[in-house]
Design a protein around this motif. Structure first.
Motif, PDB file in Angstrom:
ATOM      1  N   UNK A  22      29.979  65.902 106.934  1.00 46.32           N
ATOM      2  CA  UNK A  22      31.299  66.444 107.313  1.00 46.32           C
ATOM      3  C   UNK A  22      31.253  67.863 107.871  1.00 46.32           C
ATOM      4  N   UNK A  23      30.184  68.613 107.597  1.00 49.66           N
ATOM      5  CA  UNK A  23      30.110  69.981 108.132  1.00 49.66           C
ATOM      6  C   UNK A  23      29.973  69.991 109.647  1.00 49.66           C
ATOM      7  N   UNK A  24      29.642  68.827 110.229  1.00 46.96           N
ATOM      8  CA  UNK A  24      29.482  68.732 111.683  1.00 46.96           C
ATOM      9  C   UNK A  24      30.791  68.381 112.393  1.00 46.96           C
ATOM     10  N   UNK A  25      31.823  68.040 111.636  1.00 51.00           N
ATOM     11  CA  UNK A  25      33.045  67.509 112.236  1.00 51.00           C
ATOM     12  C   UNK A  25      33.791  68.501 113.116  1.00 51.00           C
ATOM     13  N   UNK A  26      33.782  69.773 112.739  1.00 48.47           N
ATOM     14  CA  UNK A  26      34.636  70.752 113.420  1.00 48.47           C
ATOM     15  C   UNK A  26      33.861  71.659 114.369  1.00 48.47           C
ATOM     16  N   UNK A  27      32.634  71.293 114.693  1.00 46.05           N
ATOM     17  CA  UNK A  27      31.825  72.113 115.599  1.00 46.05           C
ATOM     18  C   UNK A  27      31.400  71.272 116.797  1.00 46.05           C
ATOM     19  N   UNK A  28      31.069  71.920 117.923  1.00 44.69           N
ATOM     20  CA  UNK A  28      30.536  71.160 119.066  1.00 44.69           C
ATOM     21  C   UNK A  28      29.164  70.599 118.715  1.00 44.69           C
ATOM     22  N   UNK A  29      29.020  69.281 118.857  1.00 47.60           N
ATOM     23  CA  UNK A  29      27.812  68.582 118.408  1.00 47.60           C
ATOM     24  C   UNK A  29      27.305  67.674 119.506  1.00 47.60           C
ATOM     25  N   UNK A  30      25.992  67.645 119.673  1.00 44.71           N
ATOM     26  CA  UNK A  30      25.364  66.734 120.629  1.00 44.71           C
ATOM     27  C   UNK A  30      24.138  66.101 119.995  1.00 44.71           C
ATOM     28  N   UNK A  31      23.862  64.885 120.415  1.00 43.38           N
ATOM     29  CA  UNK A  31      22.636  64.191 120.033  1.00 43.38           C
ATOM     30  C   UNK A  31      21.734  64.193 121.255  1.00 43.38           C
ATOM     31  N   UNK A  32      20.509  64.696 121.090  1.00 46.01           N
ATOM     32  CA  UNK A  32      19.628  64.759 122.255  1.00 46.01           C
ATOM     33  C   UNK A  32      18.312  65.417 121.940  1.00 46.01           C
ATOM     34  N   UNK A  33      17.542  65.623 122.994  1.00 41.17           N
ATOM     35  CA  UNK A  33      16.220  66.227 122.863  1.00 41.17           C
ATOM     36  C   UNK A  33      16.284  67.742 122.921  1.00 41.17           C
ATOM     37  N   UNK A  34      15.219  68.368 122.469  1.00 38.15           N
ATOM     38  CA  UNK A  34      15.137  69.827 122.428  1.00 38.15           C
ATOM     39  C   UNK A  34      15.082  70.417 123.834  1.00 38.15           C
ATOM     40  N   UNK A  35      15.737  71.578 124.000  1.00 41.69           N
ATOM     41  CA  UNK A  35      15.671  72.264 125.290  1.00 41.69           C
ATOM     42  C   UNK A  35      14.243  72.727 125.596  1.00 41.69           C
ATOM     43  N   UNK A  36      13.465  72.985 124.542  1.00 40.17           N
ATOM     44  CA  UNK A  36      12.097  73.443 124.751  1.00 40.17           C
ATOM     45  C   UNK A  36      11.214  72.345 125.331  1.00 40.17           C
ATOM     46  N   UNK A  37      11.626  71.086 125.142  1.00 43.65           N
ATOM     47  CA  UNK A  37      10.882  69.963 125.694  1.00 43.65           C
ATOM     48  C   UNK A  37      11.651  69.297 126.835  1.00 43.65           C
ATOM     49  N   UNK A  38      12.545  70.072 127.441  1.00 45.30           N
ATOM     50  CA  UNK A  38      13.338  69.605 128.578  1.00 45.30           C
ATOM     51  C   UNK A  38      14.108  68.327 128.222  1.00 45.30           C
ATOM     52  N   UNK A  39      14.663  68.349 127.022  1.00 48.67           N
ATOM     53  CA  UNK A  39      15.402  67.198 126.530  1.00 48.67           C
ATOM     54  C   UNK A  39      16.714  66.986 127.271  1.00 48.67           C
ATOM     55  N   UNK A  40      17.299  65.822 127.029  1.00 46.13           N
ATOM     56  CA  UNK A  40      18.547  65.420 127.672  1.00 46.13           C
ATOM     57  C   UNK A  40      19.546  65.016 126.587  1.00 46.13           C
TER      58      UNK A  40
END
Length: 353
Positions: A22-40
Motif C-alpha cells: 500500500x505504500x506504493x499507492x500514492x506515488x508515481x510507480x513504474x514497472x521496468x528495467x534499470x536506467x543504468x542498463x538502458x531499461x524500458x
C-alpha cells in the motif's frame, strides 16, 4: 448478432504491486528495467502517466519526466498467478475466451444465459468478481464485434465500462479517430493524415480501391473497421505465429561488425526457443529487427521455408540501410511460423548453417 466483451486490467503489473504494498499507492510507480542498463518501462500507474510516463518508454527518459518516479522490477510469476485467477473468473461466464496477454482477453458471451443474456450485466459481474476476489480493477468494452469491444474498453478507463450496442456502431466508427483502431501505428497514421484521413467517416468517403492500392491488406482491413465490420471469431486456441529473441544493448552500436557480434550472441537463445516449436511447424520467414537511438524501429523480413542462420547477416545489412547515422540500441531476430496443417505435422529439420 454476436455479443463480445473485451476485458482489460488497469495498469496490471503496477496495480498488483500497489495492492501488495500500500505504500506504493500514492506515488508515481513504474514497472521496468534499470536506467543504468538502458531499461524500458513495462507499465506504470496513473499517477506516473500524468507526468507523461508511458509503456515502452526508456526508463531514463521516464525519470527525466518524473524525477520522483519509483521504478521496480516486475515479478512475472506473481502476475501469471493473478492472471490465472482472472481466467478462472472468465470461465464462470463463458468457455469462449481468447487471451491476448496476461491482462486482457476477448469473451464471446453470445450464447450465455446468465443475467438474461445481457452482455453488459455479464461484463459488470466479471469486473465485480475481479474487484472482490483480487482487489484489482478492470475496464470493459461491450460490442457486437471484436475491434469495437476492444476500443470501447479504453474509453472509460480506469475501472469503467463502455457499451456500444449494434444500432450505435455506425455513429461510433464515424467519429472514431483512426489512431484508436488497432493496428494503426504512428507511421501509418502519418500517411493517412497526408491523405486527409482522420476519422472513420473520412475513410468511408475515400475510394476503397485507392486505399487498398496504397496500403494493401491493411487498407482492406481499415476499410472494414471504418464501416464497423469485423468478422473475426473469438479464438479459443491461438496458434503461435512467430519465435523471436532480442536484446537491448548496454550502449549504442553503430557498425555492421558490432551488430554481427550481437547476432552471434543471440543465436543460441533463438535455437533453444525454436527447436521444440519445429517439431510440428514449418517456418515461412526470417527477420531482423533494429531499434535506433531515437526509438524508431525497423524490421526486415524475407520469405524462407527452412531455417538458415546465414540469412541473418544479409537481413541485417538490408536493415542497416535505414540507419541514417543513428545508433542502434536493440537488435532482435525473428522466425515466422506457417499455420499448422496435416502436411507439416511430421518431424521437421532445420539447418543452422
Amino acid at each position: 448478432m454476436k455479443k463480445i466483451v473485451h476485458i482489460d486490467m488497469d495498469c496490471f503489473y503496477a496495480a498488483v504491486e500497489m495492492r501488495d504494498d500500500p505504500s506504493l499507492e500514492s506515488i508515481p510507480l513504474a514497472i521496468g528495467g534499470s536506467e543504468k542498463r538502458r531499461g524500458v518501462i513495462s507499465t506504470c500507474n496513473y499517477i506516473a502517466r500524468k507526468h507523461g510516463v508511458r509503456s515502452a518508454m526508456a526508463t531514463a527518459h521516464a525519470l527525466r519526466l518524473c524525477p520522483n518516479l519509483t521504478v521496480i522490477r516486475g515479478n512475472m510469476m506473481k502476475y501469471k498467478e493473478v492472471s490465472q485467477h482472472i481466467r478462472e473468473i472468465f470461465s464462470r461466464y463463458t468457455d469462449k475466451i481468447e487471451p491476448l496477454s496476461l491482462d486482457e482477453a476477448y469473451l464471446d458471451v453470445t450464447d450465455s444465459e446468465l443475467y438474461q443474456g445481457s452482455a453488459t450485466l455479464i461484463a459488470e459481474a466479471i469486473r465485480a468478481d475481479i474487484a472482490r476476489e483480487l482487489r484489482l480493477t478492470a475496464s470493459a468494452g461491450v460490442g457486437p464485434v471484436k475491434f469495437v469491444a476492444k476500443v470501447a474498453s479504453d474509453i472509460n478507463k480506469p475501472d469503467g465500462i463502455c457499451v456500444i450496442p449494434p444500432n450505435a456502431v455506425d455513429d461510433f466508427v464515424k467519429t472514431l479517430p483512426l489512431e484508436k483502431i488497432p493496428g494503426v501505428g504512428k507511421v501509418t497514421l502519418t500517411k493517412l493524415h497526408k491523405l486527409g484521413l482522420y476519422t472513420g467517416s473520412d475513410v468511408q468517403q475515400f475510394d476503397k480501391a485507392e486505399l487498398i492500392q496504397r496500403f494493401g491488406k491493411f487498407g482492406h482491413s481499415l476499410w472494414k473497421r471504418s464501416h464497423g465490420v469485423d468478422d473475426r471469431e473469438v479464438e479459443t486456441h491461438r496458434e503461435r505465429k512467430s519465435v523471436g529473441v532480442e536484446r537491448t544493448l548496454a550502449a549504442d552500436v553503430k557498425t555492421e561488425a558490432q551488430c554481427l557480434e550481437v547476432l552471434e550472441s543471440l543465436y543460441t537463445e533463438l535455437e533453444k526457443r525454436l527447436c521444440p516449436v519445429l517439431a510440428d511447424r514449418k517456418i515461412n520467414r526470417q527477420g531482423v529487427k533494429l531499434k535506433f537511438s531515437d526509438f524508431q524501429q525497423t524490421t526486415v523480413e524475407h520469405r524462407q521455408d527452412q531455417f538458415n542462420k546465414t540469412a541473418y547477416p544479409l537481413l541485417l545489412k538490408e536493415a542497416l540501410e535505414r540507419q541514417q547515422g543513428r545508433g542502434i540500441r536493440l537488435i532482435g531476430l525473428t522466425v515466422g511460423l506457417a499455420p499448422k496443417t496435416a502436411e507439416n505435422r511430421e518431424q521437421l529439420s532445420f539447418d543452422w548453417g
